[in-house]
Scaffold this motif. Structure first.
Motif, PDB file in Angstrom:
ATOM      1  N   PHE A  15     -22.948  -5.829  14.323  1.00 59.05           N
ATOM      2  CA  PHE A  15     -23.015  -5.048  15.555  1.00 59.05           C
ATOM      3  C   PHE A  15     -22.466  -5.883  16.700  1.00 59.05           C
ATOM      4  O   PHE A  15     -22.850  -7.039  16.885  1.00 59.05           O
ATOM      5  N   CYS A  16     -21.548  -5.305  17.473  1.00 64.93           N
ATOM      6  CA  CYS A  16     -21.035  -5.967  18.671  1.00 64.93           C
ATOM      7  C   CYS A  16     -21.603  -5.254  19.895  1.00 64.93           C
ATOM      8  O   CYS A  16     -21.352  -4.064  20.094  1.00 64.93           O
ATOM      9  N   GLU A  17     -22.354  -5.973  20.683  1.00 66.70           N
ATOM     10  CA  GLU A  17     -22.931  -5.361  21.872  1.00 66.70           C
ATOM     11  C   GLU A  17     -21.956  -5.405  23.034  1.00 66.70           C
ATOM     12  O   GLU A  17     -21.183  -6.356  23.193  1.00 66.70           O
ATOM     13  N   SER A  79     -17.651  -3.385   2.522  1.00 64.96           N
ATOM     14  CA  SER A  79     -18.989  -2.826   2.335  1.00 64.96           C
ATOM     15  C   SER A  79     -19.911  -3.127   3.519  1.00 64.96           C
ATOM     16  O   SER A  79     -21.013  -2.592   3.612  1.00 64.96           O
ATOM     17  N   VAL A  80     -19.469  -3.999   4.416  1.00 68.10           N
ATOM     18  CA  VAL A  80     -20.244  -4.339   5.613  1.00 68.10           C
ATOM     19  C   VAL A  80     -19.817  -3.424   6.758  1.00 68.10           C
ATOM     20  O   VAL A  80     -18.635  -3.355   7.101  1.00 68.10           O
ATOM     21  N   VAL A  81     -20.763  -2.705   7.336  1.00 64.34           N
ATOM     22  CA  VAL A  81     -20.466  -1.776   8.432  1.00 64.34           C
ATOM     23  C   VAL A  81     -20.257  -2.567   9.722  1.00 64.34           C
ATOM     24  O   VAL A  81     -21.113  -3.369  10.112  1.00 64.34           O
ATOM     25  N   LYS A  82     -19.126  -2.365  10.340  1.00 64.31           N
ATOM     26  CA  LYS A  82     -18.830  -2.978  11.639  1.00 64.31           C
ATOM     27  C   LYS A  82     -18.905  -1.888  12.703  1.00 64.31           C
ATOM     28  O   LYS A  82     -18.205  -0.881  12.588  1.00 64.31           O
ATOM     29  N   TRP A  83     -19.749  -2.059  13.714  1.00 64.47           N
ATOM     30  CA  TRP A  83     -19.905  -0.978  14.681  1.00 64.47           C
ATOM     31  C   TRP A  83     -20.223  -1.503  16.081  1.00 64.47           C
ATOM     32  O   TRP A  83     -20.623  -2.654  16.252  1.00 64.47           O
ATOM     33  N   TYR A 158     -11.055  -5.020  24.421  1.00 63.36           N
ATOM     34  CA  TYR A 158     -10.834  -6.456  24.284  1.00 63.36           C
ATOM     35  C   TYR A 158     -12.132  -7.145  23.883  1.00 63.36           C
ATOM     36  O   TYR A 158     -12.143  -8.012  22.999  1.00 63.36           O
ATOM     37  N   HIS A 159     -13.218  -6.773  24.521  1.00 61.77           N
ATOM     38  CA  HIS A 159     -14.508  -7.414  24.297  1.00 61.77           C
ATOM     39  C   HIS A 159     -14.955  -7.312  22.834  1.00 61.77           C
ATOM     40  O   HIS A 159     -15.492  -8.274  22.278  1.00 61.77           O
ATOM     41  N   ILE A 160     -14.752  -6.160  22.226  1.00 61.80           N
ATOM     42  CA  ILE A 160     -15.204  -5.988  20.840  1.00 61.80           C
ATOM     43  C   ILE A 160     -14.173  -6.486  19.830  1.00 61.80           C
ATOM     44  O   ILE A 160     -14.385  -6.348  18.617  1.00 61.80           O
ATOM     45  N   CYS A 161     -13.084  -7.083  20.317  1.00 60.24           N
ATOM     46  CA  CYS A 161     -12.006  -7.578  19.428  1.00 60.24           C
ATOM     47  C   CYS A 161     -11.451  -6.434  18.589  1.00 60.24           C
ATOM     48  O   CYS A 161     -11.299  -6.546  17.366  1.00 60.24           O
ATOM     49  N   GLY A 162     -11.140  -5.336  19.279  1.00 59.93           N
ATOM     50  CA  GLY A 162     -10.713  -4.124  18.588  1.00 59.93           C
ATOM     51  C   GLY A 162      -9.433  -4.260  17.789  1.00 59.93           C
ATOM     52  O   GLY A 162      -9.213  -3.520  16.828  1.00 59.93           O
ATOM     53  N   ASP A 163      -8.572  -5.219  18.160  1.00 59.64           N
ATOM     54  CA  ASP A 163      -7.327  -5.431  17.423  1.00 59.64           C
ATOM     55  C   ASP A 163      -7.521  -6.343  16.213  1.00 59.64           C
ATOM     56  O   ASP A 163      -6.599  -6.521  15.423  1.00 59.64           O
ATOM     57  N   ILE A 164      -8.698  -6.931  16.103  1.00 62.71           N
ATOM     58  CA  ILE A 164      -8.945  -7.911  15.035  1.00 62.71           C
ATOM     59  C   ILE A 164      -9.950  -7.412  14.012  1.00 62.71           C
ATOM     60  O   ILE A 164      -9.748  -7.555  12.795  1.00 62.71           O
ATOM     61  N   ILE A 165     -11.030  -6.817  14.502  1.00 64.49           N
ATOM     62  CA  ILE A 165     -12.118  -6.401  13.605  1.00 64.49           C
ATOM     63  C   ILE A 165     -11.917  -4.943  13.190  1.00 64.49           C
ATOM     64  O   ILE A 165     -11.742  -4.065  14.038  1.00 64.49           O
ATOM     65  N   PRO A 166     -11.937  -4.662  11.894  1.00 65.35           N
ATOM     66  CA  PRO A 166     -11.761  -3.285  11.411  1.00 65.35           C
ATOM     67  C   PRO A 166     -13.065  -2.487  11.522  1.00 65.35           C
ATOM     68  O   PRO A 166     -13.852  -2.417  10.576  1.00 65.35           O
ATOM     69  N   TYR A 167     -13.282  -1.886  12.668  1.00 62.61           N
ATOM     70  CA  TYR A 167     -14.549  -1.198  12.903  1.00 62.61           C
ATOM     71  C   TYR A 167     -14.701   0.043  12.032  1.00 62.61           C
ATOM     72  O   TYR A 167     -13.770   0.839  11.879  1.00 62.61           O
ATOM     73  N   SER A 168     -15.909   0.189  11.507  1.00 63.69           N
ATOM     74  CA  SER A 168     -16.249   1.375  10.726  1.00 63.69           C
ATOM     75  C   SER A 168     -16.630   2.525  11.646  1.00 63.69           C
ATOM     76  O   SER A 168     -16.296   3.684  11.375  1.00 63.69           O
ATOM     77  N   HIS A 169     -17.353   2.175  12.723  1.00 65.49           N
ATOM     78  CA  HIS A 169     -17.865   3.216  13.621  1.00 65.49           C
ATOM     79  C   HIS A 169     -17.888   2.707  15.057  1.00 65.49           C
ATOM     80  O   HIS A 169     -18.407   1.628  15.333  1.00 65.49           O
TER      81      HIS A 169
END
Length: 237
Positions: A15-17, A79-83, A158-169
């Motif tokens: 979880f990225c806050e 298998s790890v949810v990134k959100w 930018y804060h959540i590293c949207g270009d780097i982390i493959p977010y699930s949700h």
């Protein structure tokens, strides 16, 4: 990074806050769920329930505890949810002003040099009580790099590293309560409940038209253009 990212090995999520996007309410609920069934002394639980405490006191695992390789492996594991939870850039920017500028919180020091530059004075001479919302918006536009923003007004993508982390949700704060049942299932949790904190609440959602003029709207749209586009927020107020 250690403050922003929290990991549950128990429930397999990262979880990225995002500050000013309901992070306190979400963290409290995630901590509550993580401790279910764990026999801990009541005094320990009471001592570790402050969502604004230093990250070493948080009740979920932090990247430094996993090491760079361990954290990166979880990021790449499908298998790890990134959100993350994000917020309408207009109301988030206003909330940052009402909370951190008007209340003279320590984060105001991040913005004071830009205000001083606008006024042709020194940062130490800037009185928070004299800073208008339009001046605040203009000061935000003076940051040359998103790294220099305080997290409370840093661009969210930018804060959540949207270009780097493959977010699930990516969940919007505006629909968080409506999505909690589905989100709980995705995370393998009991149905979550989110209780809004009062210490940093500003009621900014109901004050948008009171503070925003055309120039403020233009500036915030430009500063947070990527947030509007990536998270599909309307540009109209």
């Amino acid at each position: 990074m250690n403050y922003n990212f929290s990991v549950s090995l128990k429930n397999k999520y990262i979880f990225c806050e995002v500050a000013k996007s309901g992070c306190s309410a979400v963290k409290k609920e995630l901590w509550r769920q993580e401790l279910m069934g764990v026999p801990l002394p009541e005094q320990f639980v009471k001592a570790h329930r402050n969502p604004h405490a230093p990250f070493e006191q948080h009740l979920l695992i932090k990247p430094f505890q996993l090491g760079q390789t361990g954290f990166n492996d979880l990021v790449r594991d499908p298998s790890v949810v990134k959100w993350a939870v994000v917020r309408n850039p207009y109301s988030r920017a206003l909330s940052g002003y009402l909370d951190k500028v008007c209340r003279n919180e320590p984060q105001f020091r991040n913005l004071a040099p830009n205000i001083a530059k606008l006024r042709g004075t020194e940062a130490a001479e800037v009185d928070h009580a004299t800073v208008t919302f339009e001046e605040y918006c203009t000061a935000l536009s003076l940051f040359e790099d998103p790294r220099f923003f305080d997290p409370h007004w840093r661009p969210q993508y930018y804060h959540i590293c949207g270009d780097i982390i493959p977010y699930s949700h990516i969940v919007k704060l505006e629909t968080l309560n409506e999505e909690r049942q589905n989100l709980s299932k995705i995370l393998g949790l009991r149905e979550m409940t989110f209780k809004e904190g009062s210490s940093h609440a500003t009621g900014s959602n109901s004050k948008i038209h009171e503070y925003f003029n055309k120039n403020c709207r233009r500036i915030i749209h430009e500063v947070y253009k990527q947030d509007f586009e990536k998270f599909n927020y309307p540009t109209e107020l």
